[in-house]
Scaffold this motif. Sequence first.
Motif, PDB file in Angstrom:
ATOM      1  N   VAL A  48       0.838  -1.202   0.000  1.00 38.09           N
ATOM      2  CA  VAL A  48       0.000   0.000   0.000  1.00 38.09           C
ATOM      3  C   VAL A  48       0.876   1.257   0.000  1.00 38.09           C
ATOM      4  O   VAL A  48       0.583   2.243  -0.690  1.00 38.09           O
ATOM      5  CB  VAL A  48      -0.953  -0.009   1.206  1.00 38.09           C
ATOM      6  CG1 VAL A  48      -1.687   1.328   1.329  1.00 38.09           C
ATOM      7  CG2 VAL A  48      -1.951  -1.149   1.085  1.00 38.09           C
ATOM      8  N   CYS A  49       1.973   1.226   0.763  1.00 41.15           N
ATOM      9  CA  CYS A  49       2.894   2.369   0.786  1.00 41.15           C
ATOM     10  C   CYS A  49       3.440   2.652  -0.614  1.00 41.15           C
ATOM     11  O   CYS A  49       3.530   3.817  -1.037  1.00 41.15           O
ATOM     12  CB  CYS A  49       4.046   2.090   1.747  1.00 41.15           C
ATOM     13  SG  CYS A  49       3.612   2.185   3.497  1.00 41.15           S
ATOM     14  N   ILE A  50       3.792   1.598  -1.341  1.00 39.45           N
ATOM     15  CA  ILE A  50       4.349   1.804  -2.678  1.00 39.45           C
ATOM     16  C   ILE A  50       3.267   2.282  -3.647  1.00 39.45           C
ATOM     17  O   ILE A  50       3.554   3.044  -4.575  1.00 39.45           O
ATOM     18  CB  ILE A  50       5.039   0.523  -3.175  1.00 39.45           C
ATOM     19  CG1 ILE A  50       6.211   0.184  -2.253  1.00 39.45           C
ATOM     20  CG2 ILE A  50       5.540   0.700  -4.609  1.00 39.45           C
ATOM     21  CD1 ILE A  50       6.997  -1.029  -2.662  1.00 39.45           C
ATOM     22  N   VAL A  51       2.027   1.865  -3.441  1.00 42.08           N
ATOM     23  CA  VAL A  51       0.924   2.417  -4.242  1.00 42.08           C
ATOM     24  C   VAL A  51       0.868   3.935  -4.052  1.00 42.08           C
ATOM     25  O   VAL A  51       0.732   4.698  -5.024  1.00 42.08           O
ATOM     26  CB  VAL A  51      -0.418   1.770  -3.859  1.00 42.08           C
ATOM     27  CG1 VAL A  51      -1.583   2.529  -4.511  1.00 42.08           C
ATOM     28  CG2 VAL A  51      -0.455   0.309  -4.297  1.00 42.08           C
ATOM     29  N   LEU A  52       0.980   4.394  -2.806  1.00 41.16           N
ATOM     30  CA  LEU A  52       0.983   5.834  -2.525  1.00 41.16           C
ATOM     31  C   LEU A  52       2.185   6.513  -3.187  1.00 41.16           C
ATOM     32  O   LEU A  52       2.056   7.592  -3.786  1.00 41.16           O
ATOM     33  CB  LEU A  52       1.004   6.077  -1.015  1.00 41.16           C
ATOM     34  CG  LEU A  52      -0.235   5.639  -0.242  1.00 41.16           C
ATOM     35  CD1 LEU A  52      -0.033   5.855   1.261  1.00 41.16           C
ATOM     36  CD2 LEU A  52      -1.464   6.410  -0.714  1.00 41.16           C
ATOM     37  N   ALA A  53       3.364   5.887  -3.070  1.00 37.49           N
ATOM     38  CA  ALA A  53       4.556   6.453  -3.702  1.00 37.49           C
ATOM     39  C   ALA A  53       4.384   6.534  -5.214  1.00 37.49           C
ATOM     40  O   ALA A  53       4.804   7.516  -5.852  1.00 37.49           O
ATOM     41  CB  ALA A  53       5.775   5.603  -3.354  1.00 37.49           C
ATOM     42  N   LEU A  54       3.750   5.533  -5.793  1.00 31.17           N
ATOM     43  CA  LEU A  54       3.511   5.517  -7.237  1.00 31.17           C
ATOM     44  C   LEU A  54       2.585   6.660  -7.646  1.00 31.17           C
ATOM     45  O   LEU A  54       2.823   7.341  -8.648  1.00 31.17           O
ATOM     46  CB  LEU A  54       2.918   4.165  -7.640  1.00 31.17           C
ATOM     47  CG  LEU A  54       2.598   3.970  -9.127  1.00 31.17           C
ATOM     48  CD1 LEU A  54       3.854   4.104  -9.971  1.00 31.17           C
ATOM     49  CD2 LEU A  54       1.949   2.604  -9.350  1.00 31.17           C
ATOM     50  N   LEU A  55       1.537   6.893  -6.862  1.00 34.10           N
ATOM     51  CA  LEU A  55       0.614   7.984  -7.158  1.00 34.10           C
ATOM     52  C   LEU A  55       1.321   9.332  -7.092  1.00 34.10           C
ATOM     53  O   LEU A  55       1.154  10.192  -7.969  1.00 34.10           O
ATOM     54  CB  LEU A  55      -0.566   7.943  -6.186  1.00 34.10           C
ATOM     55  CG  LEU A  55      -1.524   6.756  -6.339  1.00 34.10           C
ATOM     56  CD1 LEU A  55      -2.579   6.780  -5.237  1.00 34.10           C
ATOM     57  CD2 LEU A  55      -2.185   6.760  -7.718  1.00 34.10           C
ATOM     58  N   PHE A  56       2.115   9.545  -6.028  1.00 32.84           N
ATOM     59  CA  PHE A  56       2.891  10.785  -5.913  1.00 32.84           C
ATOM     60  C   PHE A  56       3.785  10.974  -7.132  1.00 32.84           C
ATOM     61  O   PHE A  56       3.892  12.079  -7.689  1.00 32.84           O
ATOM     62  CB  PHE A  56       3.763  10.741  -4.645  1.00 32.84           C
ATOM     63  CG  PHE A  56       3.107  11.321  -3.430  1.00 32.84           C
ATOM     64  CD1 PHE A  56       3.083  12.694  -3.231  1.00 32.84           C
ATOM     65  CD2 PHE A  56       2.528  10.507  -2.478  1.00 32.84           C
ATOM     66  CE1 PHE A  56       2.491  13.241  -2.109  1.00 32.84           C
ATOM     67  CE2 PHE A  56       1.933  11.040  -1.353  1.00 32.84           C
ATOM     68  CZ  PHE A  56       1.907  12.410  -1.162  1.00 32.84           C
ATOM     69  N   THR A  57       4.421   9.899  -7.545  1.00 34.03           N
ATOM     70  CA  THR A  57       5.381   9.970  -8.639  1.00 34.03           C
ATOM     71  C   THR A  57       4.703  10.274  -9.965  1.00 34.03           C
ATOM     72  O   THR A  57       5.151  11.153 -10.724  1.00 34.03           O
ATOM     73  CB  THR A  57       6.147   8.639  -8.740  1.00 34.03           C
ATOM     74  OG1 THR A  57       6.792   8.367  -7.486  1.00 34.03           O
ATOM     75  CG2 THR A  57       7.187   8.701  -9.839  1.00 34.03           C
ATOM     76  N   VAL A  58       3.626   9.569 -10.272  1.00 29.96           N
ATOM     77  CA  VAL A  58       2.926   9.769 -11.547  1.00 29.96           C
ATOM     78  C   VAL A  58       2.377  11.189 -11.636  1.00 29.96           C
ATOM     79  O   VAL A  58       2.504  11.855 -12.681  1.00 29.96           O
ATOM     80  CB  VAL A  58       1.798   8.731 -11.710  1.00 29.96           C
ATOM     81  CG1 VAL A  58       0.920   9.079 -12.902  1.00 29.96           C
ATOM     82  CG2 VAL A  58       2.384   7.330 -11.873  1.00 29.96           C
ATOM     83  N   VAL A  59       1.773  11.680 -10.565  1.00 31.45           N
ATOM     84  CA  VAL A  59       1.242  13.049 -10.561  1.00 31.45           C
ATOM     85  C   VAL A  59       2.354  14.053 -10.786  1.00 31.45           C
ATOM     86  O   VAL A  59       2.220  15.012 -11.562  1.00 31.45           O
ATOM     87  CB  VAL A  59       0.499  13.329  -9.242  1.00 31.45           C
ATOM     88  CG1 VAL A  59       0.163  14.814  -9.128  1.00 31.45           C
ATOM     89  CG2 VAL A  59      -0.772  12.492  -9.154  1.00 31.45           C
ATOM     90  N   ASN A  60       3.508  13.832 -10.113  1.00 27.17           N
ATOM     91  CA  ASN A  60       4.613  14.763 -10.276  1.00 27.17           C
ATOM     92  C   ASN A  60       5.182  14.725 -11.677  1.00 27.17           C
ATOM     93  O   ASN A  60       5.555  15.768 -12.240  1.00 27.17           O
ATOM     94  CB  ASN A  60       5.706  14.436  -9.246  1.00 27.17           C
ATOM     95  CG  ASN A  60       6.833  15.454  -9.249  1.00 27.17           C
ATOM     96  OD1 ASN A  60       7.823  15.274  -9.935  1.00 27.17           O
ATOM     97  ND2 ASN A  60       6.650  16.536  -8.502  1.00 27.17           N
ATOM     98  N   PHE A  61       5.263  13.530 -12.272  1.00 31.97           N
ATOM     99  CA  PHE A  61       5.768  13.426 -13.641  1.00 31.97           C
ATOM    100  C   PHE A  61       4.897  14.232 -14.606  1.00 31.97           C
ATOM    101  O   PHE A  61       5.393  14.895 -15.511  1.00 31.97           O
ATOM    102  CB  PHE A  61       5.805  11.965 -14.089  1.00 31.97           C
ATOM    103  CG  PHE A  61       6.972  11.183 -13.529  1.00 31.97           C
ATOM    104  CD1 PHE A  61       8.028  11.822 -12.901  1.00 31.97           C
ATOM    105  CD2 PHE A  61       7.009   9.799 -13.641  1.00 31.97           C
ATOM    106  CE1 PHE A  61       9.098  11.108 -12.398  1.00 31.97           C
ATOM    107  CE2 PHE A  61       8.087   9.073 -13.146  1.00 31.97           C
ATOM    108  CZ  PHE A  61       9.123   9.736 -12.521  1.00 31.97           C
ATOM    109  N   LYS A  62       3.586  14.154 -14.408  1.00 31.35           N
ATOM    110  CA  LYS A  62       2.670  14.874 -15.300  1.00 31.35           C
ATOM    111  C   LYS A  62       2.802  16.384 -15.145  1.00 31.35           C
ATOM    112  O   LYS A  62       2.637  17.143 -16.109  1.00 31.35           O
ATOM    113  CB  LYS A  62       1.234  14.435 -15.027  1.00 31.35           C
ATOM    114  CG  LYS A  62       0.937  13.000 -15.472  1.00 31.35           C
ATOM    115  CD  LYS A  62      -0.519  12.656 -15.232  1.00 31.35           C
ATOM    116  CE  LYS A  62      -0.840  11.250 -15.744  1.00 31.35           C
ATOM    117  NZ  LYS A  62      -2.260  10.877 -15.515  1.00 31.35           N
TER     118      LYS A  62
END
Length: 404
Positions: A387-401
């Motif tokens: 679940v923590c990595i899901v959150l990290a993934l969301l942060f990352t994808v949003v920042n990339f965009k």
Amino acid sequence: MMLTGQKSKFTFVLITVFIESVGLGIMLPVMPRLLVELGGGDIGDAAAYGGILIFVYALMQFIFAPLLGRLSDHFGRRPIILLAMLIFAFNNLMMTIATSITWLLVARTISGIAGATSAVANTVAFDISSREKRAETLGMISAAGFIGVFAGPVMGGFLVDFGSRMPFLVSAVLALANFLFGLIVLPETLKPENRRQFTFKITRPVGQLFKFEQIGFMLPLLFAYFILSFAYDTNFSVLGYYTMEKYLWTERQLGYFLSFLSGMLVLIQGLIIKIAVPRLGEKRVIIWGMILNIVGFTGFAFAPNGWALILFSVPFCVGCLAAPAFYSLLSQKTPNDQQGALNGNMNSMAAASGVLSPLIMTQTFKYFTSEKAVIYFPGFPFLVAAVCIVLALLFTVVNFKRSY
């Protein structure tokens, strides 16, 4: 190449890094049994004690590692690295004769304060290497550390057959032998003109984050990296107790599995990343790496047997490409005069996660293996990590965009 007459000194450096890596790995298979013996509880209680020991060790390193480096800049490399190696041996001797959890706590506190021998060893190697060969020197040092990480768990799993204290005794003997070797072959490598005045001003790693706010668009990615590191540390703190609780593994089986994981990570971090990043780019490696981590951690949580655990370790290890890809991407987007600050922040994030994750995850494991738990679920810490990595993934994808 080494400067003239420096090969024996560099051999000492390589042995030092190897022994420190072995010493960290050799205790992993044996700690569950030792903590059960001294604590008198079940494997869940042992995990909770283990989390506290890791927490104390990581906290001491987080606080004192910068101080150790400054001491070597003032007093010289030789006294600091020899003292650190002697304390490392003393810590293992304390673990050998410990009669209570308190003894172990004191030993790990002392070891954490003076345990950053690898950092000083790197500095010694740079002192005795020609400038154009320093990258090659660092590669050899990293290889010595990787070999130690691979060998340590196997040695621990084998030596525990001779008693739960034997791995620590062997580690202490190796450290003492290397200390004596260093007394003979290692002169001072820091020239007098290069010494710095020592002050008691303590470096505050976390405080450096606030000096880095001028690159605000990177802060979400730094936070995502922290979450990722927090999740990764679950394996180090919980995996041994988990396999013994759920699969009834022996110390030797655990040692073999931990060495398998280490070997996979060495192969992937050392070779696969050289293929993946040029072909896919850092962003894709980060995203797909975290997706594979999620698959791996979820598989760990629900794996019905040891073979399934081994199977899910493959996507997990491949997914660990995300961490170095994170660093590479951030480094490319950071001005040259801020590279040191970036490195300090990345290290601070990893160190902070190393302090917090073991304490939280081992307590979680203890609860979900106790009679008080709503449901018996020893794999729950790995689900939390996913679940923590899901959150990290969301942060990352949003920042990339937004920023890339």
